[in-house]
Design a protein around this motif. Sequence first.
Motif, short mmCIF file in Angstrom:
data_model
loop_
_atom_site.label_atom_id
_atom_site.label_comp_id
_atom_site.label_asym_id
_atom_site.label_seq_id
_atom_site.Cartn_x
_atom_site.Cartn_y
_atom_site.Cartn_z
N PHE A 124 0.84 -1.21 0.00
CA PHE A 124 0.00 0.00 0.00
C PHE A 124 0.87 1.26 0.00
CE2 PHE A 124 -1.94 -3.58 2.02
CZ PHE A 124 -3.26 -3.58 1.58
N ARG A 125 0.65 2.11 -0.96
CA ARG A 125 1.36 3.40 -0.99
C ARG A 125 0.40 4.48 -1.47
NH1 ARG A 125 7.02 1.58 -4.00
NH2 ARG A 125 7.36 -0.23 -2.64
N TYR A 126 0.39 5.58 -0.75
CA TYR A 126 -0.51 6.67 -1.14
C TYR A 126 0.17 7.48 -2.23
CZ TYR A 126 -4.10 10.17 -0.68
OH TYR A 126 -5.16 11.00 -0.94
N ALA B 32 -1.53 5.43 -15.01
CA ALA B 32 -1.35 4.11 -15.65
C ALA B 32 -0.22 3.35 -14.95
CB ALA B 32 -1.03 4.29 -17.13
N GLY B 33 -0.52 2.18 -14.45
CA GLY B 33 0.52 1.33 -13.83
C GLY B 33 0.84 1.72 -12.39
N THR B 34 0.18 2.72 -11.84
CA THR B 34 0.46 3.13 -10.46
C THR B 34 -0.83 3.09 -9.64
OG1 THR B 34 2.32 4.48 -11.13
CG2 THR B 34 1.36 5.01 -9.00
N TYR B 35 -0.80 2.29 -8.60
CA TYR B 35 -1.98 2.09 -7.75
C TYR B 35 -1.62 2.43 -6.31
CZ TYR B 35 -3.71 -0.60 -11.70
OH TYR B 35 -4.11 -1.00 -12.95
N ARG B 36 -2.66 2.48 -5.47
CA ARG B 36 -2.42 2.68 -4.03
C ARG B 36 -2.40 1.34 -3.30
NH1 ARG B 36 -5.69 8.39 -3.21
NH2 ARG B 36 -4.06 9.59 -4.28
N GLN B 37 -3.13 0.39 -3.82
CA GLN B 37 -2.93 -0.99 -3.37
C GLN B 37 -2.52 -1.78 -4.59
OE1 GLN B 37 -6.02 -3.11 -1.17
NE2 GLN B 37 -5.14 -5.07 -1.77
N PHE B 38 -1.33 -2.36 -4.54
CA PHE B 38 -0.88 -3.18 -5.67
C PHE B 38 -0.20 -4.42 -5.09
CE2 PHE B 38 3.63 -1.91 -5.44
CZ PHE B 38 3.54 -0.76 -4.69
N HIS B 39 0.29 -5.28 -5.98
CA HIS B 39 0.84 -6.56 -5.51
C HIS B 39 2.31 -6.68 -5.87
CE1 HIS B 39 -3.46 -7.10 -5.49
NE2 HIS B 39 -3.26 -8.03 -4.57
N VAL C 91 19.16 5.25 -8.04
CA VAL C 91 19.44 5.16 -6.60
C VAL C 91 18.38 4.34 -5.87
CG1 VAL C 91 20.85 7.24 -6.36
CG2 VAL C 91 18.35 7.43 -6.23
N ARG C 92 17.24 4.02 -6.57
CA ARG C 92 16.14 3.25 -5.98
C ARG C 92 15.46 4.04 -4.85
NH1 ARG C 92 13.78 -0.04 -7.79
NH2 ARG C 92 13.59 -1.52 -6.09
N GLY C 93 14.21 3.68 -4.60
CA GLY C 93 13.37 4.52 -3.75
C GLY C 93 13.57 4.41 -2.24
N GLY D 181 6.60 2.62 -16.15
CA GLY D 181 7.63 2.71 -15.11
C GLY D 181 8.29 1.36 -14.94
N SER D 182 9.15 1.26 -13.94
CA SER D 182 9.92 0.02 -13.81
C SER D 182 8.99 -1.13 -13.45
CB SER D 182 10.99 0.18 -12.74
OG SER D 182 10.39 0.15 -11.47
N ILE D 183 9.33 -2.33 -13.92
CA ILE D 183 8.49 -3.48 -13.58
C ILE D 183 9.03 -4.22 -12.35
CG2 ILE D 183 7.46 -3.82 -15.82
CD1 ILE D 183 9.47 -5.93 -16.47
N GLY D 184 10.23 -3.88 -11.98
CA GLY D 184 10.79 -4.51 -10.79
C GLY D 184 12.18 -3.95 -10.53
N GLY D 185 12.64 -4.20 -9.36
CA GLY D 185 13.99 -3.73 -9.05
C GLY D 185 14.40 -4.22 -7.69
N GLY D 186 15.66 -4.05 -7.42
CA GLY D 186 16.13 -4.50 -6.12
C GLY D 186 17.54 -4.04 -5.86
P1 AMP Z 1 9.87 -0.72 -5.20
O1 AMP Z 1 9.42 -1.48 -3.97
O2 AMP Z 1 9.55 0.74 -5.12
O3 AMP Z 1 11.27 -1.03 -5.56
O4 AMP Z 1 8.97 -1.25 -6.38
C1 AMP Z 1 9.13 -2.51 -6.96
C2 AMP Z 1 8.15 -2.64 -8.09
O5 AMP Z 1 6.81 -2.50 -7.59
C3 AMP Z 1 8.26 -1.54 -9.12
O6 AMP Z 1 9.26 -1.85 -10.05
C4 AMP Z 1 6.89 -1.55 -9.74
O7 AMP Z 1 6.79 -2.58 -10.68
C5 AMP Z 1 6.01 -1.88 -8.58
N1 AMP Z 1 5.38 -0.68 -8.02
C6 AMP Z 1 5.93 0.24 -7.21
N2 AMP Z 1 5.03 1.18 -6.87
C7 AMP Z 1 3.88 0.86 -7.50
C8 AMP Z 1 2.57 1.41 -7.54
N3 AMP Z 1 2.25 2.50 -6.84
N4 AMP Z 1 1.63 0.81 -8.30
C9 AMP Z 1 1.91 -0.31 -9.00
N5 AMP Z 1 3.13 -0.89 -8.98
C10 AMP Z 1 4.10 -0.33 -8.25
#
Ligand code: AMP
Length: 459
Positions: free
Chosen positions: A112-114, A119-126, A257-259, A282-287
């Motif tokens: 969950f992120r406010y 497109a591609g950005t939600y407040r509840q995502f998986h 620098v990642r979030g 936006g990015s589809i994944g990262g670490g």
């Molecule tokens: P993060 O935890 O910020 O490194 O994000 C990992 C991945 O979660 C990102 O690469 C996106 O694919 C996805 N993600 C991050 N924030 C959101 C969001 N608000 N809505 C949908 N997907 C997200």
Amino acid sequence: MDYQNVKGTHDIILDDSIYYDYIISVMTNVATSFNYHKFVTPIIESSDLFIRGKNDSSDMVRKQMYTFNDLGNRSITLRPEGTASIARCIVNNKLYANNDFPIKAYYYGPVFRYERPKAGTYRQFHQFGVESIGTNNAQTDVETLLVSYQILQYLGFEKLVIKINTLGDEESRNNYRDALIKYFTPLIDKMCPDCQQRLKLNPLRILDCKSPEDQELIKNAPKISDYLNEASLKRFNECKKLLETLNIQYEVDEGLVRGLDYYSHLVYEFQYISKKSQLNVGSIGGGGHYDNLISEVGGPSLAGVGFAFGIERIFSLLKDDELLPKLNNGIDFFIMPLDEKYMPNALDLANYLTINYFIVDICLEKKSFKTMFHKAINRKAKFAIIFGENEINNKSFIIKDLNKETQDTVKYEDFARYVNEKCRPHEEHDHCCCHHEDGEECDCGCEEGHECHCEKDNK
Ligand code: AMP
């Protein structure tokens, strides 16, 4: 009253939910094959798990968390990411006690992120993620990247952009931070209020700013590569070499620098632009690697590394580029009792068929034959099983093949054999493999290794 879903949330239903399960199963299979184990942690955590220092500079922690007091007046946060929960879980359960490292965890679930929905950005995502804890070297960092890369390959993503960077060790980062403060201080009044805050809390975060005006100033900022000490540079070079050995193509992006604040050494991100709609979600994944997270949540000094994928983004891109497999989601049988009084027989039949691994649905209310037939077609049923007074009296069922439009009356005593031979879905390779005397391959549908029941003479 018109109830709508909360802004930034969405329902995952019908075929989409089957595809979500498919995506997760690919991820789980790859993670399991690298010996990662499933961790299920609560969605709610104590807020202080995420707000570990008052200087936390990430937008996620400062501005995007769903935090509230519960009825016991405890500050609770809906998890905004999975890594901190895995770290807490490892520490709470002392999983490090037997010194067998790395501890390899994978997880999946809502976060969950406010954020501002787009497109591609939600407040509840998986997110699906993995964490490898307790081994501190380039190989372990690259192993997690390999797991994520393999997942994306299995899902069918081609022409991925893999961006990597190093944030170095603490000494390198401190030197770099000083250089950034020196560079940005005279410019900061022209920059956005967030960057003014970031300069005080963590100037590295400025590199992540999305404002186009600030981006212009960021372009000429000092680069981390000029501030890496020998050990950090060596480690980054080792990572690059390992990726080359694995034939994984990457781009070094010094702005990456990642979030989150906890990263050090290798960080990476996956990007994919939809070929069809050029959609960039936006990015589809990262670490990346982290040194202090486990100790920050009360454990020993153990390093970790991990990544997370965003399932919503992955799903929308796979769908857009038609990379999802065709669904075979019809049912085997639709059971059609011709009178309400035969409902018990219908339930009994469903019980028998499902125990025998068929997929069934039943018409559980009185409907006309025509309506029941439509329901069967809507459910993509392969067969309808029909019975009324005649059939019950004769101890039989009518089994109608809805594709071939043929039907048979099958006595109870022949039913088990009939459904196994004629109605059991089977893969090309696992039928009985007999050949008839005329040389034709048998298509009776018996399973491989089973006695062939078809009436033709077999060789
Ligand atoms: P993060 O935890 O910020 O490194 O994000 C990992 C991945 O979660 C990102 O690469 C996106 O694919 C996805 N993600 C991050 N924030 C959101 C969001 N608000 N809505 C949908 N997907 C997200």
